[in-house]
Design a protein around this motif. Structure first.
Motif, mmCIF file in Angstrom:
data_model
loop_
_atom_site.group_PDB
_atom_site.id
_atom_site.type_symbol
_atom_site.label_atom_id
_atom_site.label_comp_id
_atom_site.label_asym_id
_atom_site.label_seq_id
_atom_site.Cartn_x
_atom_site.Cartn_y
_atom_site.Cartn_z
ATOM 1 N N THR A 18 0.834 -1.198 0.000
ATOM 2 C CA THR A 18 0.000 0.000 0.000
ATOM 3 C C THR A 18 0.866 1.244 0.000
ATOM 4 O O THR A 18 2.044 1.212 0.396
ATOM 5 C CB THR A 18 -0.926 0.020 1.224
ATOM 6 N N ARG A 19 0.260 2.340 -0.406
ATOM 7 C CA ARG A 19 0.956 3.628 -0.461
ATOM 8 C C ARG A 19 0.122 4.656 0.295
ATOM 9 O O ARG A 19 -1.000 4.952 -0.070
ATOM 10 C CB ARG A 19 1.140 4.051 -1.921
ATOM 11 N N ASN A 20 0.676 5.160 1.388
ATOM 12 C CA ASN A 20 -0.021 6.129 2.225
ATOM 13 C C ASN A 20 0.894 7.319 2.467
ATOM 14 O O ASN A 20 1.929 7.186 3.122
ATOM 15 C CB ASN A 20 -0.427 5.484 3.553
ATOM 16 N N ASP A 21 0.519 8.483 1.944
ATOM 17 C CA ASP A 21 1.363 9.683 2.054
ATOM 18 C C ASP A 21 2.756 9.403 1.502
ATOM 19 O O ASP A 21 3.770 9.848 2.043
ATOM 20 C CB ASP A 21 1.438 10.140 3.511
ATOM 21 N N ASP A 22 2.810 8.641 0.413
ATOM 22 C CA ASP A 22 4.038 8.271 -0.281
ATOM 23 C C ASP A 22 4.971 7.394 0.552
ATOM 24 O O ASP A 22 6.160 7.267 0.244
ATOM 25 C CB ASP A 22 4.790 9.510 -0.789
ATOM 26 N N HIS A 50 6.720 9.950 8.705
ATOM 27 C CA HIS A 50 7.088 8.910 7.737
ATOM 28 C C HIS A 50 8.044 7.904 8.372
ATOM 29 O O HIS A 50 7.908 6.691 8.175
ATOM 30 C CB HIS A 50 7.747 9.530 6.510
ATOM 31 N N ALA A 53 6.152 5.563 10.568
ATOM 32 C CA ALA A 53 5.362 4.603 9.796
ATOM 33 C C ALA A 53 6.245 3.481 9.247
ATOM 34 O O ALA A 53 5.884 2.294 9.305
ATOM 35 C CB ALA A 53 4.632 5.310 8.663
#
Length: 234
Positions: A18-22, A50, A53
């Motif tokens: 998945t991609r969340n806020d790059d 980031h 995460a």
């Protein structure tokens, strides 16, 4: 290479990235089993959120599957230069991220990085450069510090550094210069899925960057100086 075709090329057996806020996170299937995937996209400037995460994904993988390989996909323009991040102590968040990767390595997880876009400064140092093996695509851009920034930090004229970069890969950006220095093990072309499998299957033999840099003519003193220091001769 764009992210979607890269994921398809690396993981033709399927992935759940998945991609969340790059920030990238998830799992993927390879010919040698499941891997955990972390990374960045769109030249992300990595900030404290980031870093947390990315670290959380590493810790979850280490907790559930201690020996599962971790594949890091790198496209970052460096650390986020924002007042909030600096006031929160971005360096400590980066240290935390690096520490989680060190923990994963000590628990038996192979770490492989692939630079597919940019890799600059702290955004690269805090996770991508922590890998056992670091690779890059031909079109990737690798540089720890822009020459203009280096000139400001070292108080050396930009023209002098530009001249040095013509003869020394230590001062020069670009994938091939980092291959010469030994930081990047190899450039991947062709079958990316097979290249990844070979990287995951390769034995971990410790940090070989100094040896590669000497053999490739990119860092001629690092190996001998480190050996002298370790022997107490310096």
């Amino acid at each position: 290479m764009e992210l979607t075709p890269l994921l398809d090329a690396l993981f033709p057996r399927g992935h759940a990235v998945t991609r969340n806020d790059d920030v990238l996170g998830g799992t993927a299937t390879t010919a040698v089993g499941e891997v955990t995937v972390i990374g960045t996209a769109n030249k992300l400037e990595v900030g404290v959120d980031h870093a947390l995460a990315l670290a959380a994904t590493v810790l979850a993988s280490t907790r559930a599957h201690p020996q599962r390989p971790i594949v890091m996909l790198v496209d970052t323009a460096g650390q986020r230069l924002a007042r909030r991040d600096e006031m929160l102590g971005i360096n400590s968040y980066f240290a935390h991220l690096a520490g989680t990767l060190d923990l994963a390595r000590r628990r038996g997880a192979p770490l492989v990085s692939l630079v597919y876009g940019e890799s600059v400064s702290g955004g690269f140092l805090s996770f991508g450069l922590m890998a056992d093996r670091i690779y890059a695509l031909p079109e990737a851009q690798v540089r720890v510090m822009d020459l203009r920034a280096m000139a400001r930090v070292t108080k050396q004229p930009l023209e002098k550094l530009q001249a040095l970069s013509q003869s020394s890969p230590v001062f020069a950006p670009g994938v091939e210069n980092y291959v010469r220095m030994g930081a990047v093990e190899a450039v991947w072309e062709g079958d990316l899925a097979q290249a990844l499998v070979e990287a995951l299957q390769a034995p971990v033999t410790g940090d070989q960057r100094r040896e590669r840099g000497t053999a490739r003519g990119g860092r001629l003193l690092a190996r001998d100086v480190a050996a002298a220091v370790a022997a107490g001769e310096v």
